[in-house]
Scaffold this motif. Structure first.
Motif, mmCIF file in Angstrom:
data_model
loop_
_atom_site.group_PDB
_atom_site.id
_atom_site.type_symbol
_atom_site.label_atom_id
_atom_site.label_comp_id
_atom_site.label_asym_id
_atom_site.label_seq_id
_atom_site.Cartn_x
_atom_site.Cartn_y
_atom_site.Cartn_z
ATOM 1 N N MET A 292 42.725 42.852 35.109
ATOM 2 C CA MET A 292 43.545 42.442 36.254
ATOM 3 C C MET A 292 44.279 41.132 35.957
ATOM 4 O O MET A 292 45.439 40.965 36.320
ATOM 5 N N ILE A 293 43.589 40.208 35.305
ATOM 6 C CA ILE A 293 44.203 38.929 34.938
ATOM 7 C C ILE A 293 45.363 39.156 33.973
ATOM 8 O O ILE A 293 46.451 38.577 34.118
ATOM 9 N N ASN B 69 47.097 41.921 33.629
ATOM 10 C CA ASN B 69 48.186 42.574 34.361
ATOM 11 C C ASN B 69 49.027 41.561 35.125
ATOM 12 O O ASN B 69 50.259 41.638 35.139
ATOM 13 N N ASP B 70 48.365 40.593 35.773
ATOM 14 C CA ASP B 70 49.097 39.541 36.491
ATOM 15 C C ASP B 70 49.983 38.756 35.536
ATOM 16 O O ASP B 70 51.129 38.414 35.858
ATOM 17 N N ALA C 53 52.994 40.881 34.380
ATOM 18 C CA ALA C 53 53.940 41.108 35.470
ATOM 19 C C ALA C 53 54.885 39.931 35.681
ATOM 20 O O ALA C 53 55.999 40.109 36.191
ATOM 21 N N GLN C 54 54.481 38.721 35.291
ATOM 22 C CA GLN C 54 55.338 37.546 35.486
ATOM 23 C C GLN C 54 56.598 37.592 34.618
ATOM 24 O O GLN C 54 57.550 36.858 34.856
ATOM 25 N N ARG D 279 58.411 45.016 38.306
ATOM 26 C CA ARG D 279 57.081 44.597 38.744
ATOM 27 C C ARG D 279 56.523 45.575 39.785
ATOM 28 O O ARG D 279 55.342 45.936 39.740
ATOM 29 N N LEU E 285 53.169 47.940 39.305
ATOM 30 C CA LEU E 285 52.060 47.891 40.256
ATOM 31 C C LEU E 285 51.825 49.225 40.959
ATOM 32 O O LEU E 285 50.963 49.336 41.828
ATOM 33 N N ARG F 297 54.976 35.763 40.964
ATOM 34 C CA ARG F 297 53.713 35.134 41.361
ATOM 35 C C ARG F 297 53.041 35.827 42.545
ATOM 36 O O ARG F 297 52.185 35.243 43.203
ATOM 37 N N LYS G 1 50.340 38.131 44.139
ATOM 38 C CA LYS G 1 48.982 38.522 43.759
ATOM 39 C C LYS G 1 48.522 39.630 44.692
ATOM 40 O O LYS G 1 48.555 39.477 45.915
ATOM 41 N N VAL H 174 50.153 36.589 48.654
ATOM 42 C CA VAL H 174 48.861 37.149 48.257
ATOM 43 C C VAL H 174 48.525 38.273 49.229
ATOM 44 O O VAL H 174 48.390 38.049 50.436
#
Length: 205
Positions: free
Chosen positions: A14-15, A17-18, A21-22, A29, A33, A44, A46, A66
């Motif tokens: 997951m980290i 992937n984040d 995605a940036q 993006r 997802l 950014r 989440k 978020v």
């Protein structure tokens, strides 16, 4: 140094992937997802537990938002979520109060959030677990939504409360007004090919 335990190994994809995605644009993006192709997700953003997120067509999510979908999150079509908005579907409040705020605590409470179609959720809004926001609702920036919001209403404040109700005729009149004004501005603009309202001061023209 990286830990080699079950929790770390579960979180690491997951980290990553984040991070990946940036480096994408907002359409890429959204596709990455697993959201509909017509959606746009800004930098950014989440998403917690994305498998529990259902999002309709033509949605937009602003920078730094978020979306906690761990308790279930549904967002209807043509809805915008403002920048730095926080949507919560879980709470660790009782785990804190009972001094049991450890990983895997059985005192975490989850409640789904539903945001209807055609909604405008302003920036810096906080939506609490268990809330339902009706179709075509507007939540003003900096509001805290702790209870259900009726459809076709404008809410604001902390806690958010209803300040205005509007029907379909009101929206149709506003659509007509804005389209006519934007057409007038484009006719006076040096760049009439753009969408929406051209920038500049047209008040004296």
């Amino acid at each position: 140094m990286f830990f080699d335990d079950e929790r770390s190994n579960r979180l690491r994809p997951m980290i990553l992937n984040d991070l990946v995605a940036q480096y994408m644009n907002d359409a890429e993006r959204a596709k990455f997802l697993g959201l509909p192709e017509s959606c746009r997700v800004r930098e950014r953003v989440k998403i917690v537990s994305p498998d529990n997120l259902t999002m309709g067509e033509h949605c937009w999510v602003g920078e730094g938002a978020v979306l906690d979908a761990s308790g279930g999150l549904e967002i209807g079509e043509h809805t915008s979520i403002g920048l730095n908005t926080l949507v919560f579907t879980h709470s660790s409040w009782l785990a804190n109060m009972a001094l049991e705020n450890h990983s895997g605590s059985d005192l975490i409470e989850r409640k789904p959030v539903k945001i209807g179609k055609g909604c405008f959720i302003g920036g810096l809004v906080v939506i609490m677990p268990g809330v339902t926001i009706g179709d075509f609702a507007t939540v003003q920036p900096n509001s805290v939504v702790a209870k259900d919001v009726p459809e076709r209403s404008l809410v604001a404040g902390n806690p958010a409360r209803v300040f205005q109700r509007y029907d379909e005729e009101y929206i149709e009149a506003e659509v007509k007004r804005v389209r006519e004004e934007n057409a007038r501005r484009r006719a006076l603009s040096d760049d009439p090919s753009g969408w929406g309202s051209p920038s500049g001061d047209f008040s004296g023209k």
